[in-house]
Every structure is written in structure tokens, then in C-alpha cells.
Scaffold this active site. Structure first.
Site, short mmCIF file in Angstrom:
data_model
loop_
_atom_site.label_atom_id
_atom_site.label_comp_id
_atom_site.label_asym_id
_atom_site.label_seq_id
_atom_site.Cartn_x
_atom_site.Cartn_y
_atom_site.Cartn_z
N ARG A 1 54.07 -22.50 -18.73
CA ARG A 1 54.15 -22.18 -20.28
C ARG A 1 52.65 -22.59 -20.83
O ARG A 1 52.25 -23.75 -20.29
CB ARG A 1 55.29 -23.08 -21.00
CG ARG A 1 56.56 -22.73 -20.93
CD ARG A 1 56.87 -21.45 -21.72
NE ARG A 1 58.23 -20.87 -21.68
CZ ARG A 1 58.85 -20.26 -20.66
NH1 ARG A 1 58.04 -19.71 -19.80
NH2 ARG A 1 59.98 -19.63 -20.86
N GLU B 1 50.98 -17.53 -27.73
CA GLU B 1 51.26 -16.31 -27.33
C GLU B 1 51.57 -15.44 -28.65
O GLU B 1 52.17 -16.10 -29.48
CB GLU B 1 52.28 -16.20 -26.08
CG GLU B 1 52.02 -16.66 -25.02
CD GLU B 1 53.04 -16.62 -23.75
OE1 GLU B 1 53.97 -15.90 -24.02
OE2 GLU B 1 52.60 -17.14 -22.83
N HIS C 1 51.92 -12.67 -19.75
CA HIS C 1 53.34 -13.47 -19.32
C HIS C 1 54.17 -12.32 -18.64
O HIS C 1 55.30 -11.77 -19.07
CB HIS C 1 54.01 -13.68 -20.63
CG HIS C 1 54.79 -14.80 -20.40
ND1 HIS C 1 55.19 -15.99 -21.65
CD2 HIS C 1 55.67 -15.23 -19.35
CE1 HIS C 1 55.97 -16.54 -21.19
NE2 HIS C 1 56.54 -16.15 -19.75
C1 GLV Z 1 59.84 -16.76 -18.46
O1 GLV Z 1 58.84 -17.21 -18.73
C2 GLV Z 1 61.20 -17.47 -18.22
O2 GLV Z 1 61.17 -18.67 -18.86
O3 GLV Z 1 62.30 -17.16 -17.82
#
Ligand code: GLV
Length: 322
Positions: free
Chosen positions: A239, A268, A286
Site C-alpha cells: 500500500r 492513488e 496498482h
Molecule cells: C490489492 O491491492 C488488494 O488488496 O487485493
């Protein structure tokens, strides 16, 4: 009454499960994000929300949903949900653990290899017609992985899958930090539990695999980058806010570290402006879980959790205990 609000477009296989269970749903097939007021109107009657990690599901949404029983996030991370607010209201929160483990570990390795071997810059060089023939001192000389040390921050499912690739596939030494030691991984892959500062100082590559929590927010600031080797490469597929992105830009600019491979960003969908200017950074949008198989599995898992709870059974993947 609409029992289930599906905030964005999801896979047909997930919808089919809801149909088979005879559940009633509203599916945002337009796939445009719902504003808070739209969300509040939509959830007024709902017993369940199937949400994506880009949906902020907080007390303002929950207060507008007096019948809500379960929020099923189509993600393993659930920092987009105020879990404490859900627990207070007796609402179950579920995630999709395991669904994207291998896929995300693959992406961490893509970024490790891409940064180590300057793949993106080399590709651009080739496309620009700049390749004039093989030379011993070619541009884009990189570093090899065999015998290097990979530091894994967070040794859960994904961290362990990265450790397996590193130790067994690439003969790397693997160090890790975790809230508790992982004897099985130590035995299987020869990985070593160390303190965070030892990991920072000893690793050639550092890959982050911890959830975003109040404790991990800004775990990496300029102070941590300063402790890393100047040749180190920093990888984040977890993250964005785990890293103070302005400090990462500064660390790269000052040569405190050699490069970074990023899949996630502090704000983001925006990446800190300084990042794109740095040639030693590989950035992707991502896509850790972005294979069709994985994304389908995640959507199906979220739907299974909803079916289970709305038919009076226990959730399959709860993140809060009620
Ligand atoms: C993606 O970032 C997730 O948390 O599945």
C-alpha cells in the site's frame, strides 16, 4: 428492497453465485465510482455491500445503511473500510485472502528484476533506435540476484510467496521482519527473522508486504532510506501510504538508495510528481492482482462471503470478530 449493492462492475461468475442463491442485487455495470451521496442513497435498503478497494466505506456510509450485515471487499487489503465502525454496528467485514498471493508475489519479482536490469529504460532505448551493437560497457548494466540479500517486510502469505521465489528460484539470502517469527518459512526456505533496522542495513532489495495500518503508515521515511545501502532497491506492492512518498523521491534524488519498483502510491491514482522524473524508478498502476484468473477469483470469493452471511451462515473470510 435491494439486498446487495455491488459498487462497481464485477465478473459474471460472481453475479451467477448471487443469482443461484436467489439474492437481489444492484450492480453498477457502468463501472463509474459512486460519490458519497450516491452511495448513501444506494445502500439505504442494503444488507450487503460488495466493495472495491477504491470505495471508502466509513461511518457516513454505514449510518445510511441501517440493514447492513456484511461488507465484502474485493481485495485482500481492507484499509478502505472503517472496520472499527463496522464492528461497533455489528457489521461483518470480509476480504479475499489467498486469492492474489501468487499473482502479487510475481509482480514483486517483476519489479525486482525490472529495476535490477533496467528493463524499462532498455526497452525505451531499443524502441528509440539507439542500440548500436553489443559492447562490454553497454548502457543499462545492472546487478544480478544470485547471492544478494532480499529483505521482506511482512511475512504473511504474499511475503512468504516472495521468499519462496527468492530463496528457491534465485538463490538469494532472505531476511524478514514480521510480528512473530515464521518457523515453517525459516525451515523451508532458510529465511532469517531480523530486526527492522538490521533488515534496512543488510538488504540489497527490500520488498514491502505488510498491510496498511496506523502502525505501518509512513514506516518508510527519509530516516529509513538513510539506513539502507546506497545500492539498495526498494519495492512496494503493498500500500502506498506505508511510504512517505516525498521522502522516497528525496532518497532517490540524493542517491541514498539506487532505485525503486512501485505498484502502489500514497495518493492513488496520483504518483508523487518527482517519481516519474527518476530514471531508476519502475512504476506500474496498482496491478499486483491484475490477472484475469486472480481478479475473477477475488470477485467470486467476495460473492461467496455475501451468500454465506445472507443465508445465515458464518462468513468465510471475516476480518472482524463479532
Ligand atoms: C490489492 O491491492 C488488494 O488488496 O487485493
Amino acid at each position: 428492497m435491494t439486498q446487495i449493492i455491488i459498487t462497481r462492475k464485477i465478473f459474471d461468475e460472481a453475479i451467477a453465485l448471487l443469482d443461484e442463491a436467489g439474492l437481489d442485487y444492484w450492480h453498477n455495470e457502468d463501472d463509474t465510482p459512486l460519490s458519497l451521496p450516491e452511495m448513501q442513497v444506494r445502500v439505504a435498503e442494503a444488507e450487503s455491500i460488495i466493495s472495491l478497494l477504491t470505495d471508502r466505506i466509513d461511518a457516513q456510509v454505514m449510518n445510511a445503511a441501517p440493514h447492513l450485515k456484511i461488507i465484502a471487499n474485493v481485495a485482500v487489503g481492507y484499509d478502505n473500510i472503517d472496520v472499527a465502525a463496522a464492528t461497533e454496528r455489528g457489521i461483518i467485514v470480509t476480504n479475499t485472502p489467498g486469492a492474489m498471493t501468487e499473482c502479487t508475489a510475481d509482480l514483486a519479482f517483476v519489479l525486482i528484476l525490472a529495476t535490477a536490469r533496467h528493463i524499462v529504460a532498455a526497452d525505451a532505448f531499443m524502441r528509440a533506435g539507439k542500440f548500436e551493437g553489443w559492447e562490454l560497457f553497454q548502457p543499462h548494466l545492472g546487478v544480478e540476484l544470485v547471492g544478494k540479500t532480499l529483505g521482506i517486510v511482512g511475512m504473511g502469505r504474499i511475503g512468504t510467496a516472495v521468499a519462496r521465489r527468492a530463496a528457491l528460484g534465485f538463490q538469494m539470502n532472505v531476511l524478514y521482519t514480521a510480528s512473530s517469527p515464521k518457523p515453517e518459512a525459516e525451515q523451508a526456505f532458510g529465511v532469517k527473522h531480523v530486526s527492522f533496522s538490521d533488515l534496512l542495513r543488510q538488504s540489497d532489495f527490500i520488498s514491502v508486504h505488510t498491510p496498511l495500518t496506523p502502525q505501518t503508515r509512513h514506516l518508510f521515511t527519509i530516516d529509513e532510506f538513510r539506513q539502507m545501502k546506497p545500492s539498495a532497491i526498494f519495492i512496494n506492492t503493498a500500500r502506498g501510504p506505508i511510504v512517505k512518498e516525498a521522502d522516497l523521491v528525496q532518497a532517490l534524488a540524493q542517491g541514498l538508495i539506487a532505485g525503486a519498483g512501485l505498484d502502489v502510491y500514497e495518493e492513488e491514482p496520483i504518483a508523487h510528481p518527482g517519481l516519474a522524473e527518476r530514471p531508476n524508478v519502475v512504476m506500474v498502476p496498482h496491478i499486483g492482482s491484475a490477472t484475469t484468473e486472480t481478479r475473477r477469483r477475488m470477485a467470486v470469493m467476495a460473492a461467496q462471503n455475501v451468500v454465506s452471511v445472507l443465508s445465515g451462515k458464518r462468513p468465510l473470510n471475516p476480518v472482524n470478530r463479532l
